[in-house]
Every structure is written in C-alpha cells, then in structure tokens.
Design a protein around this motif. Sequence first.
Motif, mmCIF file in Angstrom:
data_model
loop_
_atom_site.group_PDB
_atom_site.id
_atom_site.type_symbol
_atom_site.label_atom_id
_atom_site.label_comp_id
_atom_site.label_asym_id
_atom_site.label_seq_id
_atom_site.Cartn_x
_atom_site.Cartn_y
_atom_site.Cartn_z
ATOM 1 N N ASN A 107 0.836 -1.204 0.000
ATOM 2 C CA ASN A 107 0.000 0.000 0.000
ATOM 3 C C ASN A 107 0.868 1.250 0.000
ATOM 4 O OD1 ASN A 107 -2.420 -1.482 0.184
ATOM 5 N ND2 ASN A 107 -2.103 -1.729 2.381
ATOM 6 N N ILE A 108 0.486 2.205 -0.835
ATOM 7 C CA ILE A 108 1.204 3.467 -0.930
ATOM 8 C C ILE A 108 0.190 4.597 -1.067
ATOM 9 C CG2 ILE A 108 1.495 3.296 -3.436
ATOM 10 C CD1 ILE A 108 4.228 4.686 -3.091
ATOM 11 N N ALA A 109 0.493 5.730 -0.434
ATOM 12 C CA ALA A 109 -0.360 6.913 -0.561
ATOM 13 C C ALA A 109 0.458 8.136 -0.188
ATOM 14 C CB ALA A 109 -1.599 6.813 0.328
ATOM 15 N N GLY A 110 0.005 9.283 -0.685
ATOM 16 C CA GLY A 110 0.596 10.560 -0.321
ATOM 17 C C GLY A 110 -0.325 11.248 0.667
ATOM 18 N N PHE A 111 0.244 11.902 1.656
ATOM 19 C CA PHE A 111 -0.533 12.588 2.682
ATOM 20 C C PHE A 111 -0.112 14.051 2.724
ATOM 21 C CE2 PHE A 111 -0.476 8.158 3.747
ATOM 22 C CZ PHE A 111 -1.775 7.905 4.139
ATOM 23 N N VAL A 112 -1.107 14.930 2.661
ATOM 24 C CA VAL A 112 -0.832 16.365 2.733
ATOM 25 C C VAL A 112 -0.688 16.757 4.200
ATOM 26 C CG1 VAL A 112 -1.676 18.674 2.167
ATOM 27 C CG2 VAL A 112 -2.214 16.752 0.649
#
Length: 165
Positions: A107-112
């Motif tokens: 799992n990969i995601a970008g977080f602001v």
Amino acid sequence: MNDKLNEVLQKQKSQIEEPSRLDLDQVEQLVGFIVGEEEYAIPILYIKEIIKPLEFTRVPSVPDYVLGVFNLRGNVVPLIDLRVRFGAGQPKMTDTTRYIVMMYEDNIAGFVIDRLTEAIRMRKDRIEQPPETLLREKGMIEGIGKRDGSILTILKVEALLKRDF
C-alpha cells in the motif's frame, strides 16, 4: 559564550550522544510533522519520500479527505489530506505544505501535511501505548511519545493507508 547558547549546545550534544550509547533496537526513529495545530510523528522506515506539492487529479465518489491521485514517477498514488481526515479545519496550501509518501507492504499513498518539524530519535521506553479509550486495534495511534514538556502522537501507518473508499 552566553548561558542560553551553551545550554542549547549541551542539549544537542546529549541528543547526539544518547542514541549511540543505546542499542539501536531501543531507539525509534521518527519524522515529526504538523497537521492543523497538532504535532504527529511516524516511523521513518515507512516514508518513501517527502515532496513539495504536485498537481493532482480529482477522483469522483471518494470521501472528502481523498483529494485525488497524482503521478509519482509513473505510479498513480492516492492523495489524502490529513487536515480533513483529522477534522483539523479547512485545507490550506502554504509554502511549508508537503506531501509525505508512505508505504506499508504493497500500500502506498501521499498525505498532505501543513509542515515538517524534525527528525526525532526517541527511546522506546519513552513511548507509551495509547489509552484503551482510543481503541488501539482499530485506531490510528501507535503510541504516545513523552518529550520534555510535551507529548507526541505517533501514528499507525498501516491504519493511515487502510483504504475505505
């Protein structure tokens, strides 16, 4: 040398020397960041990279905290606004806004985030389990770090990356 500067230098010296005296298994390496008015941290080993904001594409029928997706060197990565997810007010982009790209298993995601604070080395004996009222198994909090005069909420990366959309 004035007393305040000497005090700062001594504190830096002790922070540098302290982890080297300890077994590395006893030290948690974290990255601190601000969302809204609160400081959080995540273990550094889950961070793929930290980047300045990129253009993203909105995606329909997703929760309001999912801003959309962005292209990271050929990979499509979901972008999640932690300010919205944590109920910390309206999102705002500033010069200090960053994307933290996290990865756990596949799992990969970008977080602001609003801004980075610092790299943190904390002895594991200074990290407490979250209170039972925070539902450790289902919640996003991995632990509560005790620092001089403050506490630090350490987030559970696998919970942040869990997709419910």
